[in-house]
Enzyme design. Sequence first.
Site, PDB file in Angstrom:
ATOM      1  N   GLU A 194       8.295   2.119  14.536  1.00 12.30           N
ATOM      2  CA  GLU A 194       9.064   2.734  13.490  1.00 12.30           C
ATOM      3  C   GLU A 194       8.812   4.289  13.538  1.00 12.30           C
ATOM      4  O   GLU A 194       7.900   4.649  14.246  1.00 12.30           O
ATOM      5  CB  GLU A 194       8.455   2.337  11.858  1.00 12.30           C
ATOM      6  CG  GLU A 194       8.895   0.838  11.716  1.00 12.30           C
ATOM      7  CD  GLU A 194       8.576   0.624  10.326  1.00 12.30           C
ATOM      8  OE1 GLU A 194       7.909   1.077   9.782  1.00 12.30           O
ATOM      9  OE2 GLU A 194       9.118  -0.372   9.735  1.00 12.30           O
ATOM     10  N   CYS A 203      -3.424   0.971   6.731  1.00 13.38           N
ATOM     11  CA  CYS A 203      -3.287   0.062   7.916  1.00 13.38           C
ATOM     12  C   CYS A 203      -3.960   0.854   9.105  1.00 13.38           C
ATOM     13  O   CYS A 203      -4.772   0.386   9.943  1.00 13.38           O
ATOM     14  CB  CYS A 203      -1.877  -0.199   8.414  1.00 13.38           C
ATOM     15  SG  CYS A 203      -0.989   1.072   8.465  1.00 13.38           S
ATOM     16  N   GLU A 233       4.754  -4.440  11.787  1.00 15.96           N
ATOM     17  CA  GLU A 233       4.037  -3.360  11.509  1.00 15.96           C
ATOM     18  C   GLU A 233       2.756  -3.931  10.891  1.00 15.96           C
ATOM     19  O   GLU A 233       2.766  -4.154   9.633  1.00 15.96           O
ATOM     20  CB  GLU A 233       4.429  -2.232  10.866  1.00 15.96           C
ATOM     21  CG  GLU A 233       5.596  -1.537  11.375  1.00 15.96           C
ATOM     22  CD  GLU A 233       5.106  -0.404  12.357  1.00 15.96           C
ATOM     23  OE1 GLU A 233       3.890  -0.387  12.677  1.00 15.96           O
ATOM     24  OE2 GLU A 233       5.893   0.176  13.058  1.00 15.96           O
ATOM     25  N   ASN A 265       0.847  -1.197  -0.086  1.00 24.41           N
ATOM     26  CA  ASN A 265       0.035  -0.069  -0.104  1.00 24.41           C
ATOM     27  C   ASN A 265       0.900   1.286  -0.195  1.00 24.41           C
ATOM     28  O   ASN A 265       0.357   2.349  -0.471  1.00 24.41           O
ATOM     29  CB  ASN A 265      -1.006   0.066   1.258  1.00 24.41           C
ATOM     30  CG  ASN A 265      -0.328  -0.002   2.487  1.00 24.41           C
ATOM     31  OD1 ASN A 265       0.874  -0.690   2.755  1.00 24.41           O
ATOM     32  ND2 ASN A 265      -1.081   0.350   3.338  1.00 24.41           N
TER      33      ASN A 265
HETATM   34  P1  NAD Z   1       0.915  -9.273   3.072  1.00 23.40           P
HETATM   35  O1  NAD Z   1       1.040  -9.737   4.776  1.00 23.40           O
HETATM   36  O2  NAD Z   1       0.194 -10.280   2.462  1.00 23.40           O
HETATM   37  O3  NAD Z   1       2.149  -9.091   2.537  1.00 23.40           O
HETATM   38  C1  NAD Z   1       3.281  -8.403   3.114  1.00 23.40           C
HETATM   39  C2  NAD Z   1       4.835  -8.859   2.539  1.00 23.40           C
HETATM   40  O4  NAD Z   1       5.015 -10.095   3.220  1.00 23.40           O
HETATM   41  C3  NAD Z   1       4.738  -9.056   1.013  1.00 23.40           C
HETATM   42  O5  NAD Z   1       6.121  -8.641   0.444  1.00 23.40           O
HETATM   43  C4  NAD Z   1       4.775 -10.733   1.063  1.00 23.40           C
HETATM   44  O6  NAD Z   1       5.507 -11.107   0.062  1.00 23.40           O
HETATM   45  C5  NAD Z   1       5.612 -10.957   2.148  1.00 23.40           C
HETATM   46  N1  NAD Z   1       5.305 -12.094   2.900  1.00 23.40           N
HETATM   47  C6  NAD Z   1       3.992 -12.964   2.878  1.00 23.40           C
HETATM   48  N2  NAD Z   1       4.209 -14.106   3.377  1.00 23.40           N
HETATM   49  C7  NAD Z   1       5.491 -14.255   3.955  1.00 23.40           C
HETATM   50  C8  NAD Z   1       6.163 -15.110   4.781  1.00 23.40           C
HETATM   51  N3  NAD Z   1       5.815 -16.366   5.007  1.00 23.40           N
HETATM   52  N4  NAD Z   1       7.665 -14.954   5.076  1.00 23.40           N
HETATM   53  C9  NAD Z   1       8.050 -13.890   4.534  1.00 23.40           C
HETATM   54  N5  NAD Z   1       7.371 -12.752   3.939  1.00 23.40           N
HETATM   55  C10 NAD Z   1       6.152 -12.943   3.464  1.00 23.40           C
HETATM   56  O7  NAD Z   1       0.370  -7.916   3.428  1.00 23.40           O
HETATM   57  P2  NAD Z   1      -0.189  -7.106   2.220  1.00 23.40           P
HETATM   58  O8  NAD Z   1      -1.179  -7.597   1.777  1.00 23.40           O
HETATM   59  O9  NAD Z   1       1.185  -6.645   1.217  1.00 23.40           O
HETATM   60  O10 NAD Z   1      -0.548  -5.477   2.832  1.00 23.40           O
HETATM   61  C11 NAD Z   1      -1.777  -5.270   3.859  1.00 23.40           C
HETATM   62  C12 NAD Z   1      -1.647  -5.471   5.154  1.00 23.40           C
HETATM   63  O11 NAD Z   1      -0.477  -4.755   5.420  1.00 23.40           O
HETATM   64  C13 NAD Z   1      -2.703  -4.997   5.774  1.00 23.40           C
HETATM   65  O12 NAD Z   1      -3.124  -5.902   6.855  1.00 23.40           O
HETATM   66  C14 NAD Z   1      -2.530  -3.814   6.356  1.00 23.40           C
HETATM   67  O13 NAD Z   1      -2.832  -3.283   7.474  1.00 23.40           O
HETATM   68  C15 NAD Z   1      -0.753  -3.987   6.628  1.00 23.40           C
HETATM   69  N6  NAD Z   1       0.120  -2.541   6.896  1.00 23.40           N
HETATM   70  C16 NAD Z   1       0.473  -2.411   8.119  1.00 23.40           C
HETATM   71  C17 NAD Z   1       1.163  -1.314   8.204  1.00 23.40           C
HETATM   72  C18 NAD Z   1       1.776  -0.643   9.327  1.00 23.40           C
HETATM   73  O14 NAD Z   1       2.547   0.232   9.466  1.00 23.40           O
HETATM   74  N7  NAD Z   1       1.246  -1.264  10.532  1.00 23.40           N
HETATM   75  C19 NAD Z   1       1.471  -0.409   7.115  1.00 23.40           C
HETATM   76  C20 NAD Z   1       0.741  -0.661   5.771  1.00 23.40           C
HETATM   77  C21 NAD Z   1       0.041  -1.938   5.569  1.00 23.40           C
END
Ligand code: NAD
Length: 498
Positions: free
Chosen positions: A472, A294, A260, A163
């Site tokens: 962060e 998020c 995060e 995002n």
């Molecule tokens: P996601 O968890 O599907 O993927 C995030 C990243 O993790 C990707 O690069 C993916 O390839 C990697 N990944 C997935 N499985 C993995 C594993 N087993 N081991 C290592 N890496 C792995 O998340 P998304 O769909 O890309 O993003 C949306 C989510 O992110 C939402 O839940 C949102 O709330 C959260 N988010 C949180 C913050 C924050 O700062 N708290 C900020 C932005 C987004």
Amino acid sequence: MAATRDLVNADTVLPTVRSYIDGGFVDSTSGETFDAVYPATNRVICAVEQAGDAEVDAAVASAQRGFEVWSMMPAQERSRILLRAVAIIRERNDELAYLDTLDTGKPVAETTTEDVVTGADVIEFYAGLIPTLHGETIDFPGQGFARMKREPLGVCVGIGAWNYPIQIAMWKSGLALACGNSMIFKPAEVTPLSAGVLAEIYSEAGVPDGVFNVLQGDARVGQALVRHDGVAKVSLTGEVSTGKQIMSDAAGTLKAITLELGGKSPIVVFDDADLDSARNAALTNNFYSSGQVCSNSTRIFVQRGVYEAFLAPIADRVAALQVGDPFDPATTIGPLVSAEHHDKVMRYMKLALDSGARHIVGGEVPVGDEFASGNYVMPAVFADCTDDMEFVADEVFGPLMSVLVFDTEDEVVERANATAYGLAAGVFSNDFARANRVGNALQAGSVWINDYGTLPASVPFGGYKQSGIGRENGANAIEYYTQVKMIYSSLVPVEKYM
Ligand code: NAD
């Protein structure tokens, strides 16, 4: 990626995206590629090479070499190089922003003013801070003294969500690099375009080879990095379920982790609040980035006395939002990031329509040529929601705002906290004591009073409960990328004991 020096637009086709290791782009040995797709039309922008095991090992070895050089540099020199990178990033702001728009479908009105800017701010903040950090000494008179110094951790891994592609890459690398670590960054496979350009910029600014490597690919690449012996720390931005998997994988080598994760954040609007201000905050923080943020305030609790007054202008306000072409500077709502995510959000829109909640506005797929092949959905508001409705309890990550009525302060605090998430919260009230009392009682890493979402680089950001571990931004986050070493020096001989 010379083509990205020219401004990117909706028709841009880019060369194949590759991983960046040791100061340059490399071919992948995996033999696998996947497509980068423009969410407004779902046309393919380019192919992306999935990093193989050989690239994972090469990136770690290179980052270890980079760490040896970078961690031995005086902090002021690291700072000077990072500030040079900040200047280049700001100079190339629009190009980086347009790349993220191409990747995410977020309007250029956002990416040119927010995403790159706030990423650069964080690198700049840590570059300024790091030369001022010193160790401590404790004197034991006549015996000796202990000195405590902060040392970097080594090779850190950053794993990004889709995002905020460039902002997340900068938030993680700015902090890690300022502290003297090297970083391997793996962007989300849905948004691979901008991370390699950031790597080129760091190299151009003088960051030594290997200090910032980028590996392209899906969860397999992330998992290989998380389990790798040569990695000291992992920082993920992503979903709660991914955070749990990473925590478990990191346990094998007892790596430090920062997580995060997601949220389902509340705003509480009391009957003495400035309603315009509360409504503005609620609308912005539900529909910015088409709701794919998020910390969005997706549960709006409004006290009964002002409930209908709060709702009255909402349908017109939402209908006035400009949904459409992300490259049109007037657009406020772009498409969702992918067809798959669109399916998920539309499932929740249907659940909301079937839930018995009052439908105020939106939730449908817009009609017209402009929307025919993209992942568009109209921003939606539902009122009279209850806490147990699925779309109210789950993180939807789309433009879906739920409004709930409440009567008393105790009741709303209990209901707002009745979630496994704890990322952010807001309180609107002109009663100073009540606003602060409620702010103290809300279980969230960031709480805003009469505001929502303001996040300068100097303030910490992160989650309570299942919204994450660690922080962060802000000075405190240095703790998560360094470790303290104690060195005791004796001024007297060691006495005979045995
Ligand atoms: P996601 O968890 O599907 O993927 C995030 C990243 O993790 C990707 O690069 C993916 O390839 C990697 N990944 C997935 N499985 C993995 C594993 N087993 N081991 C290592 N890496 C792995 O998340 P998304 O769909 O890309 O993003 C949306 C989510 O992110 C939402 O839940 C949102 O709330 C959260 N988010 C949180 C913050 C924050 O700062 N708290 C900020 C932005 C987004």
